[in-house]
Enzyme design. Structure first.
Site, PDB file in Angstrom:
ATOM      1  CG  HIS A  91      -0.385   0.284   2.509  1.00  0.00           C
ATOM      2  ND1 HIS A  91      -0.079   1.570   2.922  1.00  0.00           N
ATOM      3  CD2 HIS A  91      -0.039  -0.524   3.536  1.00  0.00           C
ATOM      4  CE1 HIS A  91       0.419   1.521   4.149  1.00  0.00           C
ATOM      5  NE2 HIS A  91       0.464   0.265   4.538  1.00  0.00           N
ATOM      6  CG  ASP A  93      -2.734   4.380   2.017  1.00  0.00           C
ATOM      7  OD1 ASP A  93      -2.188   3.291   1.758  1.00  0.00           O
ATOM      8  OD2 ASP A  93      -3.676   4.492   2.824  1.00  0.00           O
ATOM      9  CG  ASP A 124       2.775   1.444   7.620  1.00  0.00           C
ATOM     10  OD1 ASP A 124       2.467   0.750   6.641  1.00  0.00           O
ATOM     11  OD2 ASP A 124       1.982   1.717   8.522  1.00  0.00           O
ATOM     12  CD  GLU A 158      -3.182  -0.916   5.027  1.00  0.00           C
ATOM     13  OE1 GLU A 158      -3.285  -1.874   5.794  1.00  0.00           O
ATOM     14  OE2 GLU A 158      -2.636   0.164   5.379  1.00  0.00           O
ATOM     15  CD  GLU A 159      -1.437   3.384   7.019  1.00  0.00           C
ATOM     16  OE1 GLU A 159      -2.088   3.055   8.025  1.00  0.00           O
ATOM     17  OE2 GLU A 159      -0.248   3.069   6.860  1.00  0.00           O
ATOM     18  CD  GLU A 184       1.211  -3.016   5.638  1.00  0.00           C
ATOM     19  OE1 GLU A 184       1.961  -2.213   6.221  1.00  0.00           O
ATOM     20  OE2 GLU A 184      -0.018  -2.880   5.558  1.00  0.00           O
ATOM     21  CG  HIS A 385       0.889   4.401  11.827  1.00  0.00           C
ATOM     22  ND1 HIS A 385      -0.428   4.065  12.023  1.00  0.00           N
ATOM     23  CD2 HIS A 385       1.183   3.963  10.585  1.00  0.00           C
ATOM     24  CE1 HIS A 385      -0.898   3.436  10.967  1.00  0.00           C
ATOM     25  NE2 HIS A 385       0.079   3.360  10.074  1.00  0.00           N
TER      26      HIS A 385
HETATM   27 ZN   LIG Z   1       1.030  -0.403   6.447  1.00  0.00          ZN
END
Ligand SMILES: [Zn+2]
Length: 415
Positions: A91, A93, A124, A158-159, A184, A385
């Site tokens: 992903h 985003d 991420d 995805e987030e 991931e 994050h």
């Molecule tokens: Zn992720």
């Protein structure tokens, strides 16, 4: 073209896993450059258009056989056209930077320092995307993956709603690989599953009346509070699985309504975050909350599963229930065996096989659609994050070599 033919033949006759790693190391600076270009192109969920264009250009310049985007705006690069289809997914985003004062430098100005690439999304999971692109280059240069169609997906949103992009790829684009490798972050371990999750509302009604005489009404906040305390007890009873761990439930928000601050509340709503372990489904989870409400003396509480309804950058709305089922790949899976073999071959050590703490697109691929899924990605998920996100460069190179090596294992070109 006899020369090219013999050149290719020679490579595949003598190629080893070590050759793949050596070739990946030779391209290391280029892999780092690609990750830096991805980090400096912000791509928050539903705002990924710019980074999708960057990835499209990279895939084209590497020489992917086909590059296109789907209706939600995910990019799909293809190498090969064999009868067996394998996909790698990243992903692309990211979440926002959060409190920028906690970053040592600007999150969107990539920095290469201490053997790492620093910046928002480096872990991420733009690092996984950069390694996938490098793997595509290795496959092209080493002519790896005979008999395979290999798809490299850079997916959106995805987030905000894990799995939505893959529901679209499977249902609308009719893509159904025999295996999907999720990139991931795994800190370079092989992961074979994770807990699922769902989001629910519990809604109760009251009867408002003047706050000076509350006995005339029914206070919805008291009803919701009793349910909330039963949810706390429910959490303690939830089952555990030896591999995935325990299912959990918690109240994350309370919203109430009242005609005035001098009136008894006539409505209240709890928001629940439920994490699902093996054997738990949306039906069982909803029934448990309904039972908790009955235990609290509020059998008429309404328990509902939420729906994700946001608009993609392409303008398309593709609603999805906020139910993200648990999934695992069995320990005995031949795909896992192939991955362990390729890992040992490329990286010269035994793989640790484990699980993610968080949720991934695997909820739709494996959880809803039953397509075998596993993952390996550069970077440590504890930095996802978080401020000062950074991915080791040796992970980027190792992951690229592993992806290409795995294609060689699955195609039978490498043992
Ligand atoms: Zn992720």
């Amino acid at each position: 073209m006899p020369n090219a033919y013999y050149h290719t033949l020679n490579l595949s006759l003598h190629m080893t896993y070590a050759d793949i790693l050596a070739r990946a190391r030779a391209h290391e600076q280029d892999t780092v450059r690609m990750l830096c270009d991805l980090v400096r192109t912000p791509s928050f969920s539903s705002k990924e258009k710019d980074v999708i264009e960057v990835i499209t250009t990279m895939m084209q310049s590497i020489g992917f056989d086909e590059v296109r985007t789907d209706g939600l705006g995910s990019v799909i690069g293809r190498i090969g056209s064999g009868p067996r289809t394998i996909a790698f997914d990243a992903h692309i985003d990211t979440v926002y930077a959060g409190d920028v004062s906690q970053w040592r430098s600007d999150p969107f100005t990539p920095r290469v320092e201490d053997g790492k690439v620093w910046g928002r999304g480096s872990v991420d999971q733009k690092g996984g995307m950069a390694s996938m692109l490098a793997a595509g280059r290795l496959m092209k240069e080493l002519d790896l993956g005979k008999g395979l169609t290999v798809l490299f997906t850079g997916t959106v949103m995805e987030e905000d709603c894990d799995g939505l992009c893959w529901l679209h790829l499977i249902r609308e684009e009719k893509i159904r690989p025999e295996l999907v490798v999720i990139t991931e972050p795994t800190n370079m371990n092989i992961y074979r599953g994770h807990r699922g999750r769902m989001e629910m509302h519990v809604t109760v009604k009251g009867v408002s009346c003047h706050g000076s005489a509350p006995e005339r009404g029914v206070n919805a906040i008291y009803k919701a509070s009793r349910i909330a305390l039963e949810i706390e007890r429910l959490n303690e009873r939830l089952r555990s699985d030896p591999f995935l761990g325990k299912g959990t439930v918690t109240v994350t928000e309370v919203v109430t309504s009242s005609p005035s601050l001098c009136a008894v509340a006539d409505g209240a709503r709890l928001h629940l975050d439920r994490r699902l372990t093996a054997g738990e489904t949306k039906e069982s989870a909803i029934a448990e909350v309904q039972e908790a409400a009955a235990r609290a003396g509020v059998p008429d509480a309404v328990v509902s599963l939420l729906t994700y309804n946001e608009t993609a950058y392409t303008g398309k709305v593709y609603p999805m229930e906020k139910y993200y089922p648990t999934w695992t790949m069995p320990e005995t899976s031949p795909y896992l065996k192939a991955a362990v073999t390729a890992y040992r071959g490329v990286l010269g050590r035994n793989a640790i096989v484990d699980k993610w703490t968080f949720s991934t697109n695997g909820v739709a691929i494996a959880g809803i659609h039953g397509i075998p899924c596993m993952g390996l990605g550069p970077g440590d998920e504890v930095y996802a994050h978080a401020p000062n996100e950074a991915t080791p460069i040796e992970h980027l190179t190792g992951a690229a070599a592993f992806y290409a090596g795995l294609m060689g294992t699955l195609s039978g070109e490498l043992q």
